[in-house]
Design a protein around this motif. Structure first.
Motif, PDB file in Angstrom:
ATOM      1  N   MET A  32       0.825  -1.198   0.000  1.00 53.93           N
ATOM      2  CA  MET A  32       0.000   0.000   0.000  1.00 53.93           C
ATOM      3  C   MET A  32       0.868   1.260   0.000  1.00 53.93           C
ATOM      4  SD  MET A  32      -2.946   1.138   2.732  1.00 53.93           S
ATOM      5  CE  MET A  32      -1.761   1.383   4.060  1.00 53.93           C
ATOM      6  N   LEU A  33       1.915   1.264   0.828  1.00 58.42           N
ATOM      7  CA  LEU A  33       2.803   2.427   0.873  1.00 58.42           C
ATOM      8  C   LEU A  33       3.517   2.641  -0.462  1.00 58.42           C
ATOM      9  CD1 LEU A  33       4.368   2.017   4.420  1.00 58.42           C
ATOM     10  CD2 LEU A  33       2.833   3.841   3.674  1.00 58.42           C
ATOM     11  N   ARG A  34       3.933   1.562  -1.098  1.00 58.72           N
ATOM     12  CA  ARG A  34       4.598   1.690  -2.398  1.00 58.72           C
ATOM     13  C   ARG A  34       3.643   2.294  -3.425  1.00 58.72           C
ATOM     14  NH1 ARG A  34       6.787  -3.782  -4.865  1.00 58.72           N
ATOM     15  NH2 ARG A  34       4.546  -4.198  -4.847  1.00 58.72           N
ATOM     16  N   ALA A  35       2.396   1.828  -3.433  1.00 65.87           N
ATOM     17  CA  ALA A  35       1.413   2.357  -4.382  1.00 65.87           C
ATOM     18  C   ALA A  35       1.112   3.825  -4.115  1.00 65.87           C
ATOM     19  CB  ALA A  35       0.129   1.531  -4.304  1.00 65.87           C
ATOM     20  N   TRP A  36       1.281   4.246  -2.880  1.00 64.39           N
ATOM     21  CA  TRP A  36       1.026   5.643  -2.504  1.00 64.39           C
ATOM     22  C   TRP A  36       2.239   6.520  -2.769  1.00 64.39           C
ATOM     23  CZ3 TRP A  36       2.545   8.129   2.461  1.00 64.39           C
ATOM     24  CH2 TRP A  36       1.906   9.365   2.658  1.00 64.39           C
ATOM     25  N   LEU A  37       3.422   6.054  -2.350  1.00 62.51           N
ATOM     26  CA  LEU A  37       4.612   6.889  -2.422  1.00 62.51           C
ATOM     27  C   LEU A  37       5.185   7.029  -3.830  1.00 62.51           C
ATOM     28  CD1 LEU A  37       6.618   5.820   0.771  1.00 62.51           C
ATOM     29  CD2 LEU A  37       5.646   8.081   0.297  1.00 62.51           C
ATOM     30  N   ALA A  38       5.126   5.974  -4.629  1.00 61.56           N
ATOM     31  CA  ALA A  38       5.780   6.027  -5.940  1.00 61.56           C
ATOM     32  C   ALA A  38       5.229   7.148  -6.822  1.00 61.56           C
ATOM     33  CB  ALA A  38       5.694   4.671  -6.631  1.00 61.56           C
ATOM     34  N   PRO A  39       3.898   7.260  -6.998  1.00 58.86           N
ATOM     35  CA  PRO A  39       3.412   8.380  -7.816  1.00 58.86           C
ATOM     36  C   PRO A  39       3.643   9.739  -7.170  1.00 58.86           C
ATOM     37  CG  PRO A  39       1.568   7.130  -6.911  1.00 58.86           C
ATOM     38  CD  PRO A  39       2.803   6.339  -6.627  1.00 58.86           C
ATOM     39  N   ILE A  80      -4.095   7.972   0.615  1.00 62.14           N
ATOM     40  CA  ILE A  80      -3.727   6.698   1.240  1.00 62.14           C
ATOM     41  C   ILE A  80      -4.942   6.041   1.891  1.00 62.14           C
ATOM     42  CG2 ILE A  80      -3.004   7.596   3.492  1.00 62.14           C
ATOM     43  CD1 ILE A  80      -0.646   5.547   3.287  1.00 62.14           C
ATOM     44  N   LEU A  81      -5.897   6.811   2.368  1.00 61.93           N
ATOM     45  CA  LEU A  81      -7.118   6.219   2.903  1.00 61.93           C
ATOM     46  C   LEU A  81      -7.890   5.487   1.810  1.00 61.93           C
ATOM     47  CD1 LEU A  81      -8.295   9.053   5.320  1.00 61.93           C
ATOM     48  CD2 LEU A  81      -7.859   6.670   5.970  1.00 61.93           C
ATOM     49  N   ALA A  82      -7.884   6.026   0.595  1.00 64.22           N
ATOM     50  CA  ALA A  82      -8.551   5.348  -0.515  1.00 64.22           C
ATOM     51  C   ALA A  82      -7.890   4.008  -0.802  1.00 64.22           C
ATOM     52  CB  ALA A  82      -8.536   6.236  -1.758  1.00 64.22           C
ATOM     53  N   LEU A  83      -6.578   3.946  -0.736  1.00 68.16           N
ATOM     54  CA  LEU A  83      -5.874   2.682  -0.934  1.00 68.16           C
ATOM     55  C   LEU A  83      -6.195   1.692   0.176  1.00 68.16           C
ATOM     56  CD1 LEU A  83      -2.342   3.917  -2.027  1.00 68.16           C
ATOM     57  CD2 LEU A  83      -3.945   2.604  -3.414  1.00 68.16           C
TER      58      LEU A  83
END
Length: 199
Positions: free
Chosen positions: A50-57, A190-193
């Motif tokens: 989840m953090l990777r999907a949030w931080l990368a973009p 991040i809440l959406a993820l």
């Protein structure tokens, strides 16, 4: 009659950011499986994905600006993504789920103050990681939990440095409102993820 000092008259961006994001922060903290008493290595894998999907973009977006909090090596985000990848590749790590793509339409014309608000959330997340590391590193051993641990100095020195510069750069009421809007957007992303992962 004593007049208040300039610092006493000026609004505090940190207090404003805390207030603006308090309910979102609580919603995130209370809903993360990694924060549960029985958190497992699988929960850590999900958390990292989840953090990777949030931080990368977010990192890709921030590098498109020539001013603001992403400039200079002291607040670089690349090392955090590298630690996530190393943790996910660690021997014995369960396969991480694939979250929905994070928001990729971050505003191309966002003000520096708005971006300071986004980075306030990114930087603050590492403080929570240090708390999780203290709770989990023995139970989830021998996994090194690199992302949660961070560097040997811990997140405190970097956080204090970040807040010092933020206070220098985000000063006017208008800038503080912009920073609060950016921070809320970062939390909403991040809440959406997190909600997707549990659906």
């Amino acid at each position: 009659m004593k007049h208040p000092s300039r610092s006493a008259r000026e609004p505090d961006p940190l207090a404003a950011l805390r207030s603006a994001t308090a309910s979102r922060h609580q919603a995130l903290d209370s809903g993360l499986p990694i924060g549960a008493d029985d958190a497992s290595l699988g929960d850590y894998a999900s958390h990292l994905a989840m953090l990777r999907a949030w931080l990368a973009p977010l990192q890709a977006w921030l590098t498109g600006f020539a001013d603001g909090p992403q400039c200079g090596p002291q607040f670089d985000q690349a090392q955090r993504l590298a630690l996530i990848e190393q943790d996910l590749a660690e021997r014995g790590m369960p396969a991480a789920p694939l979250p929905a793509p994070a928001a990729s339409d971050w505003p191309a014309a966002a003000s520096p103050a708005w971006r300071w608000g986004v980075c306030y959330v990114i930087e603050g997340s590492q403080l929570g990681g240090a708390v999780l590391y203290q709770r989990l590193h023995r139970r989830l051993a021998p996994h090194p939990l690199r992302y949660l641990k961070g560097n040997e100095a811990g997140p405190g020195p970097r956080w204090r440095s970040f807040m010092q510069v933020l206070r220098e750069q985000v000063r006017s009421p208008e800038e503080i409102l912009e920073a609060c809007a950016g921070a809320c957007a970062a939390f909403d992303s991040i809440l959406a993820l997190d909600r997707y992962r549990d659906s």
